[in-house]
Design a protein around this motif. Structure first.
Motif, PDB file in Angstrom:
ATOM      1  N   ASP A 400     -35.416  78.411  89.722  1.00 32.98           N
ATOM      2  CA  ASP A 400     -34.965  78.718  88.492  1.00 32.98           C
ATOM      3  C   ASP A 400     -36.031  79.599  87.738  1.00 32.98           C
ATOM      4  N   MET A 401     -35.248  80.042  86.554  1.00 36.98           N
ATOM      5  CA  MET A 401     -36.008  80.983  85.622  1.00 36.98           C
ATOM      6  C   MET A 401     -37.091  80.169  85.077  1.00 36.98           C
ATOM      7  N   PRO A 402     -38.351  80.728  85.104  1.00 40.97           N
ATOM      8  CA  PRO A 402     -39.640  79.922  84.422  1.00 40.97           C
ATOM      9  C   PRO A 402     -39.760  80.012  83.059  1.00 40.97           C
ATOM     10  N   TRP A 403     -39.586  79.031  82.308  1.00 38.14           N
ATOM     11  CA  TRP A 403     -39.716  78.981  80.790  1.00 38.14           C
ATOM     12  C   TRP A 403     -41.028  78.494  80.379  1.00 38.14           C
ATOM     13  N   GLY A 404     -41.814  78.169  81.037  1.00 33.33           N
ATOM     14  CA  GLY A 404     -43.209  77.591  80.738  1.00 33.33           C
ATOM     15  C   GLY A 404     -43.110  76.493  79.610  1.00 33.33           C
ATOM     16  N   GLN A 405     -43.629  76.584  78.349  1.00 33.74           N
ATOM     17  CA  GLN A 405     -43.578  75.418  77.293  1.00 33.74           C
ATOM     18  C   GLN A 405     -42.379  75.323  76.808  1.00 33.74           C
ATOM     19  N   MET A 406     -41.456  76.263  76.751  1.00 34.44           N
ATOM     20  CA  MET A 406     -40.092  76.256  76.274  1.00 34.44           C
ATOM     21  C   MET A 406     -39.283  75.493  76.758  1.00 34.44           C
ATOM     22  N   ASP A 407     -38.553  74.480  76.101  1.00 40.27           N
ATOM     23  CA  ASP A 407     -37.687  73.373  76.448  1.00 40.27           C
ATOM     24  C   ASP A 407     -36.421  74.014  76.612  1.00 40.27           C
ATOM     25  N   VAL A 408     -36.412  74.701  77.780  1.00 38.43           N
ATOM     26  CA  VAL A 408     -34.941  75.414  78.380  1.00 38.43           C
ATOM     27  C   VAL A 408     -34.872  75.002  80.012  1.00 38.43           C
ATOM     28  N   LEU A 409     -33.683  74.125  80.167  1.00 36.89           N
ATOM     29  CA  LEU A 409     -33.482  73.810  81.558  1.00 36.89           C
ATOM     30  C   LEU A 409     -32.747  74.699  82.061  1.00 36.89           C
ATOM     31  N   PRO A 410     -32.859  74.693  83.496  1.00 37.75           N
ATOM     32  CA  PRO A 410     -33.566  74.166  84.347  1.00 37.75           C
ATOM     33  C   PRO A 410     -35.043  74.318  84.824  1.00 37.75           C
ATOM     34  N   GLY A 411     -35.607  75.498  84.183  1.00 40.93           N
ATOM     35  CA  GLY A 411     -36.965  75.964  84.425  1.00 40.93           C
ATOM     36  C   GLY A 411     -37.881  75.474  83.356  1.00 40.93           C
ATOM     37  N   ALA A 412     -37.716  74.302  82.360  1.00 36.39           N
ATOM     38  CA  ALA A 412     -38.838  74.060  81.523  1.00 36.39           C
ATOM     39  C   ALA A 412     -39.710  73.660  82.295  1.00 36.39           C
ATOM     40  N   GLY A 413     -40.934  74.048  82.091  1.00 32.67           N
ATOM     41  CA  GLY A 413     -42.227  73.768  82.495  1.00 32.67           C
ATOM     42  C   GLY A 413     -42.868  74.510  83.619  1.00 32.67           C
ATOM     43  N   LYS A 414     -41.821  75.305  84.338  1.00 31.31           N
ATOM     44  CA  LYS A 414     -42.474  76.186  85.218  1.00 31.31           C
ATOM     45  C   LYS A 414     -43.282  77.339  84.759  1.00 31.31           C
ATOM     46  N   PRO A 415     -44.386  77.453  85.419  1.00 32.23           N
ATOM     47  CA  PRO A 415     -45.362  78.485  84.852  1.00 32.23           C
ATOM     48  C   PRO A 415     -44.572  79.997  84.794  1.00 32.23           C
ATOM     49  N   ARG A 416     -45.236  80.558  83.635  1.00 28.98           N
ATOM     50  CA  ARG A 416     -44.773  82.238  83.607  1.00 28.98           C
ATOM     51  C   ARG A 416     -46.048  82.953  83.136  1.00 28.98           C
ATOM     52  N   ASP A 417     -45.779  84.314  83.834  1.00 26.65           N
ATOM     53  CA  ASP A 417     -47.301  85.270  83.467  1.00 26.65           C
ATOM     54  C   ASP A 417     -46.869  86.070  82.196  1.00 26.65           C
ATOM     55  N   GLU A 418     -47.106  85.649  81.082  1.00 25.06           N
ATOM     56  CA  GLU A 418     -46.851  86.487  80.072  1.00 25.06           C
ATOM     57  C   GLU A 418     -47.299  88.069  79.997  1.00 25.06           C
ATOM     58  N   ALA A 419     -48.440  88.052  80.786  1.00 21.77           N
ATOM     59  CA  ALA A 419     -49.343  89.391  80.727  1.00 21.77           C
ATOM     60  C   ALA A 419     -48.377  90.254  81.507  1.00 21.77           C
ATOM     61  N   MET A 420     -47.735  89.629  82.523  1.00 23.52           N
ATOM     62  CA  MET A 420     -47.013  90.302  83.491  1.00 23.52           C
ATOM     63  C   MET A 420     -45.618  90.774  82.564  1.00 23.52           C
ATOM     64  N   ARG A 421     -45.239  89.937  81.859  1.00 28.44           N
ATOM     65  CA  ARG A 421     -43.937  90.320  81.001  1.00 28.44           C
ATOM     66  C   ARG A 421     -44.361  91.386  80.102  1.00 28.44           C
ATOM     67  N   ALA A 422     -45.539  91.510  79.493  1.00 30.71           N
ATOM     68  CA  ALA A 422     -45.985  92.482  78.720  1.00 30.71           C
ATOM     69  C   ALA A 422     -46.193  93.617  79.414  1.00 30.71           C
ATOM     70  N   PHE A 423     -46.496  93.819  80.460  1.00 35.74           N
ATOM     71  CA  PHE A 423     -46.608  95.107  81.250  1.00 35.74           C
ATOM     72  C   PHE A 423     -45.327  95.526  81.415  1.00 35.74           C
ATOM     73  N   TYR A 424     -44.282  94.738  81.986  1.00 34.24           N
ATOM     74  CA  TYR A 424     -42.906  95.211  82.183  1.00 34.24           C
ATOM     75  C   TYR A 424     -42.333  95.748  80.936  1.00 34.24           C
ATOM     76  N   ARG A 425     -42.669  95.199  79.715  1.00 31.03           N
ATOM     77  CA  ARG A 425     -42.113  95.633  78.474  1.00 31.03           C
ATOM     78  C   ARG A 425     -42.497  97.106  78.206  1.00 31.03           C
ATOM     79  N   ARG A 426     -43.975  97.155  78.484  1.00 26.40           N
ATOM     80  CA  ARG A 426     -44.546  98.546  78.281  1.00 26.40           C
ATOM     81  C   ARG A 426     -43.965  99.746  78.970  1.00 26.40           C
TER      82      ARG A 426
END
Length: 529
Positions: A400-426
């Motif tokens: 499942d797509m990891p959504w961390g603390q966001m209440d989005v199923l099916p991947g709610a609660g699955k950890p995500r690396d926000e620093a990696m996401r910021a790197f991708y955005r750059r």
């Protein structure tokens, strides 16, 4: 490619299940056979489409796109009413993601800077499952078709698809729809309909061949695409979806398992019936520049998936080859036939992801992503790799797509690396800001030891990329490109000025790190786009 187990034992188990899909047959027995007709839009869908017809995007070069591949069922659940056969704990079950959920969370993707989205096949799939993999394995991925005349209700309605396409187009994002011409699903209703039974080879009858064109891939019933009536049926159905939904192109599954003259007919029909510039991205399993070239020479595909990029890049980052050899591989990708493109990826639904292959080393994975986004071709991101989703062996590569603390199923609660996401955005922003990274030439500047330095150039725009795969920092002295003489240079990735002198520019590249050097714009200058 139809999903297959990655180990020989599992693959044999899946094939055995394909031969006798008893559980699937029980589930399918209640389904009425569908007539071999084109897919008419339902009244409700037609009304919704009349109110909000697809809005086409103006033409632009596909070589500048950044593509994002989504398995709809694994992304976001936006409509609990269509959650049939959902079991979040099962690796092979439906997890509830749908088009409404994808549309509602489209900004999660758009914020990366992505400019095109590829979604899995959406037509109705077999309602049952097969069990040869050792667990119930359902068609949540969309590749086991059962009825080409309608969408799978677990993904959504035709109106939902049109709404998704319109939402993408409103953000300037193109849409590729995955379509399958080679095979249907296990024990498909088309095998039980006497009108369409002769159109399919299958293992029950035992008429599957041993070659690419007549084999029943992974035990799936094989459409006899050499027959004119089968071609017409499939083309009318799939082109019909393109016309009504407003998608911008197709991702074509299992290309080498369908006759070349079918693809020639397909191209003619696409150009005659669909919008100008409708894009065709093909999957030729194991494909690279050379094996794709016959399709490019015949002009039946606009682009093909480059299966070599992941292995070459991961291998180099793990120290398995000389830097000069990897640089030559990158240079060879520029030799693709004019007017055609390669689409390169680090992770996919059919293979373990690069982060997994790199042993979970996120520093090396960032370098892989940087190389993907600074080299020629259409970079193809796989959902969740930008937040370090653990994309392991099958079936864990479809988690499942990891959504961390966001209440989005099916991947709610699955950890995500926000620093990696910021790197991708750059890095995505860098690619979009500099035409040299998508259109430019490739010039090697250093290939010694663990350091790779190359220059991408397009007219007045130039970008220098320096990557260090080793653990120790590197001190490099690189000649200043003539176009940069007298200009101030900066690291566009990490920030800071780059010093220059009589011997060239001084580059300090940290261990398992990178520098991306650009020249500050001259007064009054502007980068063309």
């Amino acid at each position: 490619m139809p999903p297959m187990p990655s180990s020989p034992a599992l693959r044999r188990a899946r094939l055995a299940a394909a031969l006798l899909p008893c559980l699937a047959a029980l589930a399918l027995a209640a389904c009425a056979p569908r007539a071999p007709s084109g897919p008419p839009a339902g009244a409700a869908a037609a009304a919704a489409l009349a109110e909000a017809p697809p809005r086409p995007l103006p033409p632009r070069p596909w070589q500048d796109e950044v593509l994002y591949f989504v398995l709809v069922d694994r992304f976001a659940d936006g409509d609990r009413a269509n959650d049939r056969d959902v079991d979040l704990a099962g690796k092979g079950t439906f997890h509830g993601g749908d088009l409404r959920g994808l549309t509602a969370h489209l900004d999660e993707i758009a914020a990366l800077g992505v400019t095109a989205i590829w979604v899995n096949p959406l037509v109705r799939n077999i309602p049952g499952y097969v069990s040869g993999a050792g667990f119930p394995d359902w068609a949540y991925h969309g590749y086991w078709m059962d009825d080409l005349s309608r969408l799978d209700p677990r993904f959504g309605s035709e109106a939902d698809l049109a709404a998704f396409v319109n939402a993408c187009h409103a953000r300037g994002i193109r849409v590729l729809l995955d379509v399958v011409y080679n095979h249907a699903g296990y024990d498909t209703a088309y095998l039980r309909d006497p009108r369409t039974r002769p159109w399919l080879r299958n293992n029950v009858v035992g008429d599957c061949g041993d070659d690419d064109l007549t084999s029943c891939l992974a035990g799936l019933p094989d459409w006899k695409t050499e027959r004119p009536e089968v071609r017409e049926f499939l083309l009318a159905a799939q082109l019909g979806w393109a016309k009504r939904s407003g998608v911008d192109g197709f991702r074509l599954d299992t290309v080498k398992h369908v006759e070349p003259d079918f693809w020639e007919l397909h191209r003619r029909r696409v150009r005659a019936e669909l919008v100008p510039g409708f894009f065709l991205l093909g999957e030729l399993w194991g494909g690279d520049r050379e094996s794709l070239d016959p399709y490019f020479a015949a002009d039946t595909l606009d682009a093909g998936l480059d299966f070599g990029f992941q292995g070459s890049t991961v291998g180099w980052l793990l120290g398995r080859g000389r830097t000069v050899a990897y640089e030559r591989y990158l240079a060879s990708r520029h030799k693709v036939r004019a007017g055609h493109l390669l689409a390169h990826y680090l992770s996919s639904h059919d293979q373990p992801g690069a982060l997994h292959l790199l042993g979970g080393d996120r520093a090396l994975f960032r370098l892989a992503a940087l190389l993907q986004l600074t080299t020629v071709g259409i970079p193809t991101l796989y959902y969740g790799e930008e937040v370090a989703r653990p994309i392991g062996e099958w079936p864990d590569n479809r988690s499942d797509m990891p959504w961390g603390q966001m209440d989005v199923l099916p991947g709610a609660g699955k950890p995500r690396d926000e620093a990696m996401r910021a790197f991708y955005r750059r890095v995505v922003a860098l690619r979009r800001a500099h035409p040299a990274l998508s259109r430019g030439t490739h010039e090697p500047l250093a290939t010694d030891g663990d350091g790779l330095v190359f220059l991408r150039r397009d007219g007045d725009d130039a970008v220098l990329v320096a990557v260090n795969r080793g653990k120790a920092p590197l001190s490099l002295r690189i000649p200043v490109p003539p176009a940069w003489e007298g200009r101030e240079l900066e690291d566009a990735l990490e920030g800071g000025a780059i010093s220059t002198g009589p011997g060239g520019m001084a580059l300090e590249v940290p261990g398992r790190g990178a520098r991306v050097v650009v020249a500050k714009p001259a007064p009054g200058a502007a980068i063309r786009r």
